[in-house]
Design a protein around this motif. Structure first.
Motif, PDB file in Angstrom:
ATOM      1  N   VAL A   1      11.687   0.175   5.132  1.00  0.00           N
ATOM      2  CA  VAL A   1      12.096   1.583   5.066  1.00  0.00           C
ATOM      3  C   VAL A   1      12.269   2.006   3.606  1.00  0.00           C
ATOM      4  CG1 VAL A   1      13.988   3.180   5.589  1.00  0.00           C
ATOM      5  CG2 VAL A   1      13.104   1.682   7.369  1.00  0.00           C
ATOM      6  N   GLY A   2      12.951   1.187   2.830  1.00  0.00           N
ATOM      7  CA  GLY A   2      13.208   1.534   1.439  1.00  0.00           C
ATOM      8  C   GLY A   2      11.942   1.665   0.610  1.00  0.00           C
ATOM      9  N   LEU A   3      11.000   0.748   0.802  1.00  0.00           N
ATOM     10  CA  LEU A   3       9.771   0.782   0.015  1.00  0.00           C
ATOM     11  C   LEU A   3       8.818   1.896   0.440  1.00  0.00           C
ATOM     12  CD1 LEU A   3       9.089  -3.058  -0.305  1.00  0.00           C
ATOM     13  CD2 LEU A   3       9.933  -1.503  -2.080  1.00  0.00           C
ATOM     14  N   SER A   4       8.903   2.319   1.678  1.00  0.00           N
ATOM     15  CA  SER A   4       7.970   3.350   2.153  1.00  0.00           C
ATOM     16  C   SER A   4       8.569   4.755   2.117  1.00  0.00           C
ATOM     17  CB  SER A   4       7.513   3.026   3.580  1.00  0.00           C
ATOM     18  OG  SER A   4       8.612   3.031   4.471  1.00  0.00           O
ATOM     19  N   LEU A   5       9.841   4.847   1.862  1.00  0.00           N
ATOM     20  CA  LEU A   5      10.525   6.141   1.912  1.00  0.00           C
ATOM     21  C   LEU A   5       9.941   7.154   0.933  1.00  0.00           C
ATOM     22  CD1 LEU A   5      12.816   7.311   3.570  1.00  0.00           C
ATOM     23  CD2 LEU A   5      14.387   6.655   1.764  1.00  0.00           C
ATOM     24  N   GLY A   6       9.589   6.708  -0.248  1.00  0.00           N
ATOM     25  CA  GLY A   6       9.044   7.613  -1.253  1.00  0.00           C
ATOM     26  C   GLY A   6       7.669   8.168  -0.917  1.00  0.00           C
ATOM     27  N   ARG A   7       7.000   7.566   0.030  1.00  0.00           N
ATOM     28  CA  ARG A   7       5.666   8.020   0.428  1.00  0.00           C
ATOM     29  C   ARG A   7       5.706   9.137   1.468  1.00  0.00           C
ATOM     30  NH1 ARG A   7       1.646   5.111  -1.507  1.00  0.00           N
ATOM     31  NH2 ARG A   7       0.233   5.654   0.184  1.00  0.00           N
ATOM     32  N   ILE A   8       6.895   9.457   1.950  1.00  0.00           N
ATOM     33  CA  ILE A   8       7.049  10.528   2.928  1.00  0.00           C
ATOM     34  C   ILE A   8       7.443  11.785   2.161  1.00  0.00           C
ATOM     35  CG2 ILE A   8       8.279  11.302   4.986  1.00  0.00           C
ATOM     36  CD1 ILE A   8       8.771   8.327   5.630  1.00  0.00           C
ATOM     37  N   PRO A   9       6.584  12.812   2.141  1.00  0.00           N
ATOM     38  CA  PRO A   9       6.824  13.961   1.272  1.00  0.00           C
ATOM     39  C   PRO A   9       7.902  14.936   1.755  1.00  0.00           C
ATOM     40  CG  PRO A   9       4.796  14.272   2.490  1.00  0.00           C
ATOM     41  CD  PRO A   9       5.297  12.901   2.829  1.00  0.00           C
ATOM     42  N   VAL A  10       8.225  14.928   3.033  1.00  0.00           N
ATOM     43  CA  VAL A  10       9.146  15.927   3.595  1.00  0.00           C
ATOM     44  C   VAL A  10      10.521  15.277   3.801  1.00  0.00           C
ATOM     45  CG1 VAL A  10       9.511  17.468   5.555  1.00  0.00           C
ATOM     46  CG2 VAL A  10       7.198  17.014   4.754  1.00  0.00           C
ATOM     47  N   LEU A  11      11.557  15.983   3.396  1.00  0.00           N
ATOM     48  CA  LEU A  11      12.909  15.459   3.525  1.00  0.00           C
ATOM     49  C   LEU A  11      13.255  15.130   4.980  1.00  0.00           C
ATOM     50  CD1 LEU A  11      15.619  14.724   2.264  1.00  0.00           C
ATOM     51  CD2 LEU A  11      16.308  17.114   2.577  1.00  0.00           C
ATOM     52  N   ALA A  12      12.865  15.989   5.902  1.00  0.00           N
ATOM     53  CA  ALA A  12      13.148  15.734   7.322  1.00  0.00           C
ATOM     54  C   ALA A  12      12.477  14.436   7.779  1.00  0.00           C
ATOM     55  CB  ALA A  12      12.678  16.908   8.172  1.00  0.00           C
ATOM     56  N   GLY A  13      11.277  14.180   7.297  1.00  0.00           N
ATOM     57  CA  GLY A  13      10.588  12.937   7.623  1.00  0.00           C
ATOM     58  C   GLY A  13      11.298  11.732   7.042  1.00  0.00           C
ATOM     59  N   GLN A  14      11.807  11.864   5.826  1.00  0.00           N
ATOM     60  CA  GLN A  14      12.558  10.771   5.202  1.00  0.00           C
ATOM     61  C   GLN A  14      13.827  10.463   5.991  1.00  0.00           C
ATOM     62  OE1 GLN A  14      13.117  12.211   1.216  1.00  0.00           O
ATOM     63  NE2 GLN A  14      11.145  11.398   0.505  1.00  0.00           N
ATOM     64  N   VAL A  15      14.531  11.522   6.383  1.00  0.00           N
ATOM     65  CA  VAL A  15      15.753  11.333   7.170  1.00  0.00           C
ATOM     66  C   VAL A  15      15.415  10.667   8.512  1.00  0.00           C
ATOM     67  CG1 VAL A  15      17.619  12.545   8.389  1.00  0.00           C
ATOM     68  CG2 VAL A  15      17.005  13.216   6.051  1.00  0.00           C
ATOM     69  N   ALA A  16      14.359  11.132   9.153  1.00  0.00           N
ATOM     70  CA  ALA A  16      13.953  10.547  10.430  1.00  0.00           C
ATOM     71  C   ALA A  16      13.597   9.068  10.257  1.00  0.00           C
ATOM     72  CB  ALA A  16      12.769  11.323  11.012  1.00  0.00           C
ATOM     73  N   TRP A  17      12.908   8.734   9.176  1.00  0.00           N
ATOM     74  CA  TRP A  17      12.498   7.351   8.921  1.00  0.00           C
ATOM     75  C   TRP A  17      13.714   6.462   8.681  1.00  0.00           C
ATOM     76  CZ3 TRP A  17       9.063   4.344  10.376  1.00  0.00           C
ATOM     77  CH2 TRP A  17       8.664   3.198   9.680  1.00  0.00           C
ATOM     78  N   VAL A  18      14.691   6.968   7.936  1.00  0.00           N
ATOM     79  CA  VAL A  18      15.930   6.215   7.713  1.00  0.00           C
ATOM     80  C   VAL A  18      16.665   6.011   9.043  1.00  0.00           C
ATOM     81  CG1 VAL A  18      18.217   6.305   6.650  1.00  0.00           C
ATOM     82  CG2 VAL A  18      16.194   6.862   5.301  1.00  0.00           C
ATOM     83  N   LEU A  19      16.679   7.016   9.890  1.00  0.00           N
ATOM     84  CA  LEU A  19      17.334   6.893  11.199  1.00  0.00           C
ATOM     85  C   LEU A  19      16.630   5.872  12.088  1.00  0.00           C
ATOM     86  CD1 LEU A  19      18.300  10.614  11.930  1.00  0.00           C
ATOM     87  CD2 LEU A  19      19.808   8.718  11.241  1.00  0.00           C
ATOM     88  N   VAL A  20      15.304   5.838  12.018  1.00  0.00           N
ATOM     89  CA  VAL A  20      14.547   4.835  12.783  1.00  0.00           C
ATOM     90  C   VAL A  20      14.912   3.434  12.294  1.00  0.00           C
ATOM     91  CG1 VAL A  20      12.225   3.905  13.174  1.00  0.00           C
ATOM     92  CG2 VAL A  20      12.647   6.346  13.441  1.00  0.00           C
ATOM     93  N   GLY A  21      14.940   3.252  10.982  1.00  0.00           N
ATOM     94  CA  GLY A  21      15.330   1.955  10.428  1.00  0.00           C
ATOM     95  C   GLY A  21      16.749   1.578  10.807  1.00  0.00           C
ATOM     96  N   LEU A  22      17.647   2.540  10.730  1.00  0.00           N
ATOM     97  CA  LEU A  22      19.042   2.297  11.106  1.00  0.00           C
ATOM     98  C   LEU A  22      19.152   1.919  12.585  1.00  0.00           C
ATOM     99  CD1 LEU A  22      22.027   2.334  10.292  1.00  0.00           C
ATOM    100  CD2 LEU A  22      22.061   4.764  10.853  1.00  0.00           C
ATOM    101  N   ALA A  23      18.382   2.604  13.428  1.00  0.00           N
ATOM    102  CA  ALA A  23      18.385   2.281  14.863  1.00  0.00           C
ATOM    103  C   ALA A  23      17.902   0.851  15.086  1.00  0.00           C
ATOM    104  CB  ALA A  23      17.515   3.274  15.631  1.00  0.00           C
TER     105      ALA A  23
END
Length: 129
Positions: free
Chosen positions: A91-113
């Motif tokens: 999640v941490g290494l790929s987070l910067g490749r997601i251009p939209v903040l909502a997508g970043q938040v969603a990706w962090v939530l998926v990782g957290l889940a």
């Protein structure tokens, strides 16, 4: 469990091999789970041809993982740590490749889940010497 009609059994076996291929990829690629694919492959083989299921269960590492899952023994503590660290790194290494903040938040939530599921829902197998 009822056996599927014989005309579908080759499809279940084929699916088992595809799932095994994903499992092998999971053993090689960091951040990509392997065990879940082998568990699904064993289930597919059990519906298609029990001989292939027995073959998969006889593999040294994979067979033990699938048998432990089926018996409800869970994951060793070390494996849980490795899985959680891999999720956090992926999640941490790929987070910067997601251009939209909502997508970043969603990706962090998926990782957290994923981390929460592994830590709270998957039993920890404690091997006693």
């Amino acid at each position: 469990m009822t056996r599927p009609p014989s005309r579908f059994r080759p499809l279940w076996v084929a699916l088992g091999f595809v799932l095994c291929a994903f499992g092998v990829l999971g053993l090689i690629l960091p951040g990509f789970p392997g065990t879940v694919w082998f568990i699904l492959a064993a289930a597919a083989f059990s519906r298609g041809d029990p001989r292939w299921e027995a073959w998969l269960l006889s593999r040294p590492v994979v067979g033990t993982l699938v048998a432990d899952y089926r018996a409800g023994r869970g994951m060793p503590l070390r494996a849980k740590w490795i899985a959680c660290v891999c999720i956090v790194l992926a999640v941490g290494l790929s987070l910067g490749r997601i251009p939209v903040l909502a997508g970043q938040v969603a990706w962090v939530l998926v990782g957290l889940a994923g981390v929460l599921f592994i830590t709270l829902r998957v039993p920890t197998r404690r091997d006693t010497p």
